[in-house]
Design a protein around this motif. Structure first.
Motif, PDB file in Angstrom:
ATOM      1  N   VAL A 167      -0.618  -0.632 -10.496  1.00  0.00           N
ATOM      2  CA  VAL A 167       0.523  -0.871  -9.614  1.00  0.00           C
ATOM      3  C   VAL A 167       0.231  -2.031  -8.661  1.00  0.00           C
ATOM      4  O   VAL A 167       1.100  -2.869  -8.410  1.00  0.00           O
ATOM      5  CB  VAL A 167       0.927   0.412  -8.866  1.00  0.00           C
ATOM      6  CG1 VAL A 167       2.026   0.130  -7.854  1.00  0.00           C
ATOM      7  CG2 VAL A 167       1.391   1.480  -9.864  1.00  0.00           C
ATOM      8  N   ASN A 168      -0.979  -2.111  -8.149  1.00  0.00           N
ATOM      9  CA  ASN A 168      -1.345  -3.256  -7.309  1.00  0.00           C
ATOM     10  C   ASN A 168      -1.206  -4.565  -8.083  1.00  0.00           C
ATOM     11  O   ASN A 168      -0.735  -5.571  -7.542  1.00  0.00           O
ATOM     12  CB  ASN A 168      -2.773  -3.109  -6.782  1.00  0.00           C
ATOM     13  CG  ASN A 168      -2.808  -2.451  -5.432  1.00  0.00           C
ATOM     14  OD1 ASN A 168      -2.283  -2.985  -4.470  1.00  0.00           O
ATOM     15  ND2 ASN A 168      -3.410  -1.277  -5.362  1.00  0.00           N
ATOM     16  N   ILE A 228      -5.957   8.439 -11.210  1.00  0.00           N
ATOM     17  CA  ILE A 228      -5.448   7.977  -9.914  1.00  0.00           C
ATOM     18  C   ILE A 228      -5.884   6.544  -9.659  1.00  0.00           C
ATOM     19  O   ILE A 228      -5.082   5.692  -9.254  1.00  0.00           O
ATOM     20  CB  ILE A 228      -5.914   8.920  -8.783  1.00  0.00           C
ATOM     21  CG1 ILE A 228      -5.226  10.276  -8.919  1.00  0.00           C
ATOM     22  CG2 ILE A 228      -5.657   8.303  -7.410  1.00  0.00           C
ATOM     23  CD1 ILE A 228      -5.798  11.361  -8.023  1.00  0.00           C
ATOM     24  N   THR A 229      -7.155   6.254  -9.924  1.00  0.00           N
ATOM     25  CA  THR A 229      -7.677   4.900  -9.723  1.00  0.00           C
ATOM     26  C   THR A 229      -6.971   3.903 -10.630  1.00  0.00           C
ATOM     27  O   THR A 229      -6.587   2.807 -10.191  1.00  0.00           O
ATOM     28  CB  THR A 229      -9.198   4.872  -9.981  1.00  0.00           C
ATOM     29  OG1 THR A 229      -9.827   5.780  -9.076  1.00  0.00           O
ATOM     30  CG2 THR A 229      -9.766   3.476  -9.803  1.00  0.00           C
ATOM     31  N   ILE A 239      -3.959   4.112 -11.943  1.00  0.00           N
ATOM     32  CA  ILE A 239      -2.591   3.927 -11.455  1.00  0.00           C
ATOM     33  C   ILE A 239      -2.590   2.950 -10.289  1.00  0.00           C
ATOM     34  O   ILE A 239      -1.782   2.021 -10.233  1.00  0.00           O
ATOM     35  CB  ILE A 239      -1.961   5.282 -11.053  1.00  0.00           C
ATOM     36  CG1 ILE A 239      -1.676   6.111 -12.307  1.00  0.00           C
ATOM     37  CG2 ILE A 239      -0.682   5.068 -10.237  1.00  0.00           C
ATOM     38  CD1 ILE A 239      -1.335   7.560 -12.015  1.00  0.00           C
ATOM     39  N   GLU A 240      -3.496   3.141  -9.340  1.00  0.00           N
ATOM     40  CA  GLU A 240      -3.543   2.269  -8.168  1.00  0.00           C
ATOM     41  C   GLU A 240      -3.834   0.820  -8.558  1.00  0.00           C
ATOM     42  O   GLU A 240      -3.207  -0.105  -8.044  1.00  0.00           O
ATOM     43  CB  GLU A 240      -4.578   2.783  -7.177  1.00  0.00           C
ATOM     44  CG  GLU A 240      -4.154   4.071  -6.517  1.00  0.00           C
ATOM     45  CD  GLU A 240      -5.202   4.681  -5.604  1.00  0.00           C
ATOM     46  OE1 GLU A 240      -6.324   4.142  -5.526  1.00  0.00           O
ATOM     47  OE2 GLU A 240      -4.891   5.697  -4.971  1.00  0.00           O
ATOM     48  N   ILE A 241      -4.753   0.615  -9.481  1.00  0.00           N
ATOM     49  CA  ILE A 241      -5.091  -0.742  -9.921  1.00  0.00           C
ATOM     50  C   ILE A 241      -3.893  -1.392 -10.605  1.00  0.00           C
ATOM     51  O   ILE A 241      -3.525  -2.534 -10.304  1.00  0.00           O
ATOM     52  CB  ILE A 241      -6.320  -0.722 -10.860  1.00  0.00           C
ATOM     53  CG1 ILE A 241      -7.576  -0.366 -10.066  1.00  0.00           C
ATOM     54  CG2 ILE A 241      -6.484  -2.071 -11.576  1.00  0.00           C
ATOM     55  CD1 ILE A 241      -8.784  -0.043 -10.941  1.00  0.00           C
ATOM     56  N   ARG A 260       2.037   6.531  -7.074  1.00  0.00           N
ATOM     57  CA  ARG A 260       0.973   7.476  -7.425  1.00  0.00           C
ATOM     58  C   ARG A 260       1.465   8.918  -7.233  1.00  0.00           C
ATOM     59  O   ARG A 260       1.247   9.776  -8.087  1.00  0.00           O
ATOM     60  CB  ARG A 260      -0.261   7.206  -6.571  1.00  0.00           C
ATOM     61  CG  ARG A 260      -1.434   8.108  -6.916  1.00  0.00           C
ATOM     62  CD  ARG A 260      -2.610   7.919  -5.956  1.00  0.00           C
ATOM     63  NE  ARG A 260      -2.206   8.223  -4.596  1.00  0.00           N
ATOM     64  CZ  ARG A 260      -2.351   7.413  -3.549  1.00  0.00           C
ATOM     65  NH1 ARG A 260      -2.889   6.225  -3.690  1.00  0.00           N
ATOM     66  NH2 ARG A 260      -1.954   7.788  -2.355  1.00  0.00           N
ATOM     67  N   LEU A 279       0.825  -1.214   0.000  1.00  0.00           N
ATOM     68  CA  LEU A 279       0.000   0.000   0.000  1.00  0.00           C
ATOM     69  C   LEU A 279       0.858   1.261   0.000  1.00  0.00           C
ATOM     70  O   LEU A 279       0.553   2.229  -0.711  1.00  0.00           O
ATOM     71  CB  LEU A 279      -0.960   0.004   1.184  1.00  0.00           C
ATOM     72  CG  LEU A 279      -2.045  -1.068   1.154  1.00  0.00           C
ATOM     73  CD1 LEU A 279      -2.903  -0.991   2.414  1.00  0.00           C
ATOM     74  CD2 LEU A 279      -2.904  -0.935  -0.085  1.00  0.00           C
ATOM     75  N   ASP A 280       1.948   1.264   0.783  1.00  0.00           N
ATOM     76  CA  ASP A 280       2.846   2.422   0.774  1.00  0.00           C
ATOM     77  C   ASP A 280       3.530   2.586  -0.578  1.00  0.00           C
ATOM     78  O   ASP A 280       3.725   3.702  -1.058  1.00  0.00           O
ATOM     79  CB  ASP A 280       3.899   2.312   1.876  1.00  0.00           C
ATOM     80  CG  ASP A 280       3.387   2.751   3.229  1.00  0.00           C
ATOM     81  OD1 ASP A 280       2.202   3.158   3.332  1.00  0.00           O
ATOM     82  OD2 ASP A 280       4.169   2.691   4.207  1.00  0.00           O
ATOM     83  N   VAL A 301       2.359   1.659  -3.529  1.00  0.00           N
ATOM     84  CA  VAL A 301       1.350   2.188  -4.454  1.00  0.00           C
ATOM     85  C   VAL A 301       1.221   3.701  -4.260  1.00  0.00           C
ATOM     86  O   VAL A 301       1.190   4.464  -5.229  1.00  0.00           O
ATOM     87  CB  VAL A 301      -0.011   1.481  -4.245  1.00  0.00           C
ATOM     88  CG1 VAL A 301      -1.120   2.178  -5.028  1.00  0.00           C
ATOM     89  CG2 VAL A 301       0.080   0.018  -4.660  1.00  0.00           C
ATOM     90  N   ALA A 302       1.178   4.140  -3.011  1.00  0.00           N
ATOM     91  CA  ALA A 302       1.063   5.575  -2.725  1.00  0.00           C
ATOM     92  C   ALA A 302       2.291   6.340  -3.227  1.00  0.00           C
ATOM     93  O   ALA A 302       2.163   7.437  -3.774  1.00  0.00           O
ATOM     94  CB  ALA A 302       0.873   5.801  -1.225  1.00  0.00           C
TER      95      ALA A 302
END
Length: 126
Positions: free
Chosen positions: A115-116, A108-109, A111-113, A88, A81-82, A84-85
């Motif tokens: 990278v996860n 943003i969404t 990118i988060e998806i 981002r 999670l860190d 991903v942040a």
């Protein structure tokens, strides 16, 4: 904006370059390339973009995607999670400083998806 994360030698280069160039020219949207091989350098410059070189192992370079375990006492863990942040925030900074705009909610969404998904295997195989 599109964020493309593709495997090296995935056979998508020509299609990606054509799609990106066409979209930038016709819609004015931007693109970020994280390009290990340097194969998008000419396209980026041709379209008026800026190439930012990041080199592993050099004092001036960083690897923003490197994932190192955090230590808590005697145990190590991967803090996905860190990471991903961090990524981002890096892409938001690049967008703000080089495109003079902020990322929108959809970007943003995405990118988060993405990278996860990149770190999903590492999450399962510590």
């Amino acid at each position: 904006m599109y964020l493309f994360v593709v495997q090296v030698d995935g056979g998508k280069s020509v299609a990606l370059k054509t799609l990106t160039a066409r979209n930038i020219v016709t819609t004015g949207c931007g693109a970020f390339f994280i390009d290990v091989e340097g194969e998008y350098t000419n396209l980026t410059r041709m379209l008026g973009g800026k190439v930012i070189k990041i080199r592993q192992g050099e004092n001036t370079g960083i690897n923003p995607f490197e994932l190192e375990p955090d230590v808590n006492g005697n145990s190590q863990f991967l803090n996905i999670l860190d990471k991903v942040a961090e990524i981002r925030a890096l892409l938001a900074t690049i967008c703000r400083n080089y495109m003079n705009r902020t990322l929108n909610g959809t970007e943003i969404t995405e990118i988060e998806i993405i990278v996860n998904e990149l770190y999903a295997e590492r999450r399962n195989h510590k």
